[in-house]
Design a protein around this motif. Structure first.
Motif, mmCIF file in Angstrom:
data_model
loop_
_atom_site.group_PDB
_atom_site.id
_atom_site.type_symbol
_atom_site.label_atom_id
_atom_site.label_comp_id
_atom_site.label_asym_id
_atom_site.label_seq_id
_atom_site.Cartn_x
_atom_site.Cartn_y
_atom_site.Cartn_z
ATOM 1 N N GLY A 90 -3.443 -3.118 1.471
ATOM 2 C CA GLY A 90 -4.294 -2.356 0.558
ATOM 3 C C GLY A 90 -3.669 -1.045 0.108
ATOM 4 O O GLY A 90 -4.248 -0.315 -0.678
ATOM 5 N N GLY A 91 -2.470 -0.742 0.593
ATOM 6 C CA GLY A 91 -1.787 0.495 0.214
ATOM 7 C C GLY A 91 -0.513 0.186 -0.549
ATOM 8 O O GLY A 91 -0.316 -0.941 -0.998
ATOM 9 N N PRO A 92 0.362 1.195 -0.690
ATOM 10 C CA PRO A 92 1.550 1.026 -1.528
ATOM 11 C C PRO A 92 2.761 0.364 -0.846
ATOM 12 O O PRO A 92 3.786 0.167 -1.488
ATOM 13 N N SER A 93 2.654 0.031 0.451
ATOM 14 C CA SER A 93 3.818 -0.554 1.134
ATOM 15 C C SER A 93 4.135 -1.947 0.612
ATOM 16 O O SER A 93 3.243 -2.770 0.431
ATOM 17 N N HIS A 94 5.428 -2.199 0.392
ATOM 18 C CA HIS A 94 5.893 -3.553 0.089
ATOM 19 C C HIS A 94 6.498 -4.091 1.388
ATOM 20 O O HIS A 94 7.423 -3.509 1.935
ATOM 21 N N TYR A 95 5.936 -5.229 1.870
ATOM 22 C CA TYR A 95 6.295 -5.670 3.220
ATOM 23 C C TYR A 95 7.318 -6.795 3.269
ATOM 24 O O TYR A 95 7.347 -7.680 2.406
ATOM 25 N N TYR A 96 8.116 -6.737 4.311
ATOM 26 C CA TYR A 96 9.052 -7.807 4.658
ATOM 27 C C TYR A 96 8.744 -8.239 6.084
ATOM 28 O O TYR A 96 8.289 -7.443 6.896
ATOM 29 N N ARG A 97 9.030 -9.520 6.340
ATOM 30 C CA ARG A 97 8.858 -10.030 7.708
ATOM 31 C C ARG A 97 10.216 -10.110 8.391
ATOM 32 O O ARG A 97 11.228 -10.377 7.750
ATOM 33 N N LEU A 98 10.189 -9.911 9.695
ATOM 34 C CA LEU A 98 11.405 -10.049 10.493
ATOM 35 C C LEU A 98 11.350 -11.399 11.175
ATOM 36 O O LEU A 98 10.317 -11.735 11.764
ATOM 37 N N THR A 99 12.435 -12.130 11.140
ATOM 38 C CA THR A 99 12.433 -13.426 11.816
ATOM 39 C C THR A 99 12.196 -13.217 13.315
ATOM 40 O O THR A 99 12.789 -12.318 13.926
ATOM 41 N N GLY A 100 11.320 -14.037 13.860
ATOM 42 C CA GLY A 100 11.098 -14.010 15.310
ATOM 43 C C GLY A 100 10.302 -12.828 15.805
ATOM 44 O O GLY A 100 10.342 -12.499 16.988
ATOM 45 N N SER A 101 9.591 -12.143 14.925
ATOM 46 C CA SER A 101 8.803 -10.999 15.378
ATOM 47 C C SER A 101 7.531 -10.912 14.542
ATOM 48 O O SER A 101 7.494 -11.348 13.401
ATOM 49 N N ASP A 102 6.502 -10.337 15.151
ATOM 50 C CA ASP A 102 5.237 -10.142 14.424
ATOM 51 C C ASP A 102 5.263 -8.871 13.587
ATOM 52 O O ASP A 102 4.386 -8.643 12.764
ATOM 53 N N SER A 103 6.245 -8.034 13.851
ATOM 54 C CA SER A 103 6.294 -6.742 13.153
ATOM 55 C C SER A 103 6.642 -6.941 11.687
ATOM 56 O O SER A 103 7.451 -7.800 11.340
ATOM 57 N N ARG A 104 6.032 -6.115 10.857
ATOM 58 C CA ARG A 104 6.386 -6.128 9.437
ATOM 59 C C ARG A 104 7.094 -4.823 9.098
ATOM 60 O O ARG A 104 6.778 -3.772 9.660
ATOM 61 N N ILE A 105 8.038 -4.933 8.196
ATOM 62 C CA ILE A 105 8.760 -3.739 7.759
ATOM 63 C C ILE A 105 8.307 -3.443 6.333
ATOM 64 O O ILE A 105 8.438 -4.295 5.447
ATOM 65 N N GLY A 106 7.761 -2.259 6.123
ATOM 66 C CA GLY A 106 7.271 -1.897 4.797
ATOM 67 C C GLY A 106 8.140 -0.818 4.164
ATOM 68 O O GLY A 106 8.816 -0.055 4.857
ATOM 69 N N PHE A 107 8.098 -0.788 2.847
ATOM 70 C CA PHE A 107 8.814 0.260 2.120
ATOM 71 C C PHE A 107 7.855 0.891 1.115
ATOM 72 O O PHE A 107 7.208 0.179 0.347
ATOM 73 N N ILE A 108 7.763 2.197 1.156
ATOM 74 C CA ILE A 108 6.937 2.921 0.190
ATOM 75 C C ILE A 108 7.915 3.686 -0.696
ATOM 76 O O ILE A 108 8.594 4.603 -0.240
ATOM 77 N N SER A 109 8.004 3.241 -1.934
ATOM 78 C CA SER A 109 9.121 3.669 -2.785
ATOM 79 C C SER A 109 8.630 4.320 -4.071
ATOM 80 O O SER A 109 8.781 3.764 -5.152
ATOM 81 N N PRO A 110 8.043 5.512 -3.963
ATOM 82 C CA PRO A 110 7.489 6.133 -5.173
ATOM 83 C C PRO A 110 8.544 6.449 -6.220
ATOM 84 O O PRO A 110 8.217 6.588 -7.398
ATOM 85 N N HIS A 111 9.823 6.558 -5.805
ATOM 86 C CA HIS A 111 10.877 6.836 -6.789
ATOM 87 C C HIS A 111 11.489 5.548 -7.314
ATOM 88 O O HIS A 111 11.567 5.334 -8.507
ATOM 89 N N SER A 112 11.939 4.711 -6.380
ATOM 90 C CA SER A 112 12.804 3.609 -6.798
ATOM 91 C C SER A 112 12.040 2.375 -7.257
ATOM 92 O O SER A 112 12.559 1.592 -8.034
ATOM 93 N N HIS A 113 10.839 2.153 -6.761
ATOM 94 C CA HIS A 113 10.072 0.977 -7.190
ATOM 95 C C HIS A 113 8.647 1.447 -7.464
ATOM 96 O O HIS A 113 7.798 1.397 -6.584
ATOM 97 N N ASN A 114 8.450 1.929 -8.646
ATOM 98 C CA ASN A 114 7.148 2.503 -8.981
ATOM 99 C C ASN A 114 6.035 1.476 -8.805
ATOM 100 O O ASN A 114 6.135 0.354 -9.273
ATOM 101 N N PHE A 115 4.982 1.889 -8.073
ATOM 102 C CA PHE A 115 3.907 0.931 -7.777
ATOM 103 C C PHE A 115 2.599 1.322 -8.463
ATOM 104 O O PHE A 115 1.534 0.861 -8.084
ATOM 105 N N CYS A 116 2.702 2.172 -9.496
ATOM 106 C CA CYS A 116 1.472 2.710 -10.100
ATOM 107 C C CYS A 116 0.583 1.633 -10.727
ATOM 108 O O CYS A 116 -0.644 1.786 -10.742
ATOM 109 N N HIS A 117 1.192 0.571 -11.247
ATOM 110 C CA HIS A 117 0.370 -0.451 -11.919
ATOM 111 C C HIS A 117 -0.592 -1.117 -10.930
ATOM 112 O O HIS A 117 -1.589 -1.699 -11.338
ATOM 113 N N LEU A 118 -0.274 -1.016 -9.620
ATOM 114 C CA LEU A 118 -1.157 -1.630 -8.618
ATOM 115 C C LEU A 118 -2.090 -0.600 -7.976
ATOM 116 O O LEU A 118 -2.796 -0.927 -7.027
ATOM 117 N N CYS A 119 -2.075 0.625 -8.488
ATOM 118 C CA CYS A 119 -2.789 1.695 -7.781
ATOM 119 C C CYS A 119 -4.300 1.449 -7.762
ATOM 120 O O CYS A 119 -4.943 1.287 -8.786
#
Ligand code: SAM
Length: 333
Positions: A233-262
């Motif tokens: 529900g927030g601005p993080s773009h998530y990736y999954r790690l193989t073999g783990s439940d953890s997700r890696i997110g990136f919040i990229s206000p400069h490089s990948h503008n996410f305003c259209h989804l705000c």
């Protein structure tokens, strides 16, 4: 009013169903990218009371807001904040009450937060080395924060996400250690690009900028990442790690503008409804809340009307003086 019918829609057709309430601008840390060393805080009379914050939360949820995040400053240092958390946690229509914290108070407060209905929390963590942690936060005690994270894990929150702001020359060499720590503890972690909010003198933001792509490339040297469309529900773009439940997110206000989804708006500590983190368009809600002639319907109408002010996007320029002079602690992250 029917809580299921969305009322908060901006000129670009974006539905606002997520509100971040800044409950205090005060904090026990002075993170170098967030605050100046010598801060002047908002006088108490100008800060929204807990009762005013609750009235706002109620008005928003009646207009279809499903998620409220409490932030600051450090929300858990506000006197009696648990009273607000407990009240908000009972609002009909609210699907998620969450908070962003630096973790320093979690050892003593995570049980009460869970009891009040908080199920997911974000905890900031930029370094796992005590001396570096102290240099970045200026006043923080890493041991206390790690104990707070352990307490939150033991409490049984559904999801805990770490947030790390990566700065070149500061903590970029800790990216892998932070990922390893998140994986070992079963937590998610998001890496945030620094935003030019407030005038800081600690470092040159253009020089310390570390893009999400750079961070991702470092992680991928060890962990293959799988792109997902998962959203919290927030601005993080998530990736999954193989073999783990953890997700890696990136919040990229400069490089990948996410305003259209705000889908978000914020309320600053002095009750300004801020329609965009990177612009100054705002509405003074405090005057409305403090005017005895304001009815609940007047407040709702003001929130609906404010949506027309939501700008299409933010523009951040690291080489220029910041356009936005307010520090992040005023607004809440
Ligand atoms: N004290 C709480 C915390 O530490 O999470 C909540 C407030 S803090 C302002 C919220 C988030 O904003 C933190 O993750 C912090 O790292 C991030 N933040 C602060 N200033 C920032 C900036 N200039 N650019 C990017 N993120 C920033």
């Amino acid at each position: 009013m029917d809580a299921s019918s969305p009322q908060l829609v901006d000129r670009f057709g974006r539905r606002v169903d997520y509100v971040r309430l800044s409950v205090t601008d005060r904090c026990d840390f002075r993170c170098v990218y967030c605050m100046a060393e010598d801060m002047h805080f908002v006088p108490r009379a100008e800060v929204l009371s807990l009762e005013e914050l609750y009235r706002l939360g109620k008005a928003f949820t009646q207009l279809g807001v499903k998620k409220i995040r409490l932030t600051g400053g450090e929300p858990l240092v506000r006197h009696n904040v648990m009273h607000l958390v407990e009240q908000l946690g009972q609002l009909p229509g609210l699907e998620e009450l969450t908070l962003s914290t630096n973790g320093s108070q979690l050892e003593r407060m995570s049980g009460a937060l869970h009891k009040a209905g908080v199920r997911r929390i974000n905890i900031s963590l930029d370094s796992l080395k005590p001396d570096k942690f102290k240099r970045i936060t200026r006043t923080g005690d890493l041991g206390k924060v790690l104990a707070g994270i352990d307490a939150a894990i033991a409490t049984g929150f559904e999801r805990i996400k770490l947030n790390a702001v990566i700065l070149k020359g500061r903590n970029e060499e800790e990216i892998m250690d932070l990922v390893d720590y998140a994986v070992e503890k079963g937590l998610d972690i998001s890496f945030i690009e620094e935003m030019p909010l407030g005038l800081i003198d600690d470092h040159d933001r253009a020089l310390s900028f570390c893009s999400s792509d750079e961070v991702r490339a470092i992680i991928e040297q060890r962990y293959p990442l799988t792109d997902t469309s998962e959203s919290t529900g927030g601005p993080s773009h998530y990736y999954r790690l193989t073999g783990s439940d953890s997700r890696i997110g990136f919040i990229s206000p400069h490089s990948h503008n996410f305003c259209h989804l705000c889908n978000r708006v914020r309320v600053t500590v002095e009750g300004r409804l801020l329609l965009c983190l990177g612009n100054e368009h705002s509405v003074d809600l405090r005057s409305l809340l403090r005017d005895e002639n304001t009815s609940p319907d007047d407040l709702s109408q003001a929130l609906i009307a404010a949506m027309d002010l939501k700008p299409e996007k933010h523009h951040f320029d690291l080489d220029a003086e910041p356009d936005i002079v307010r520090f992040m602690n005023m607004t809440g992250g």
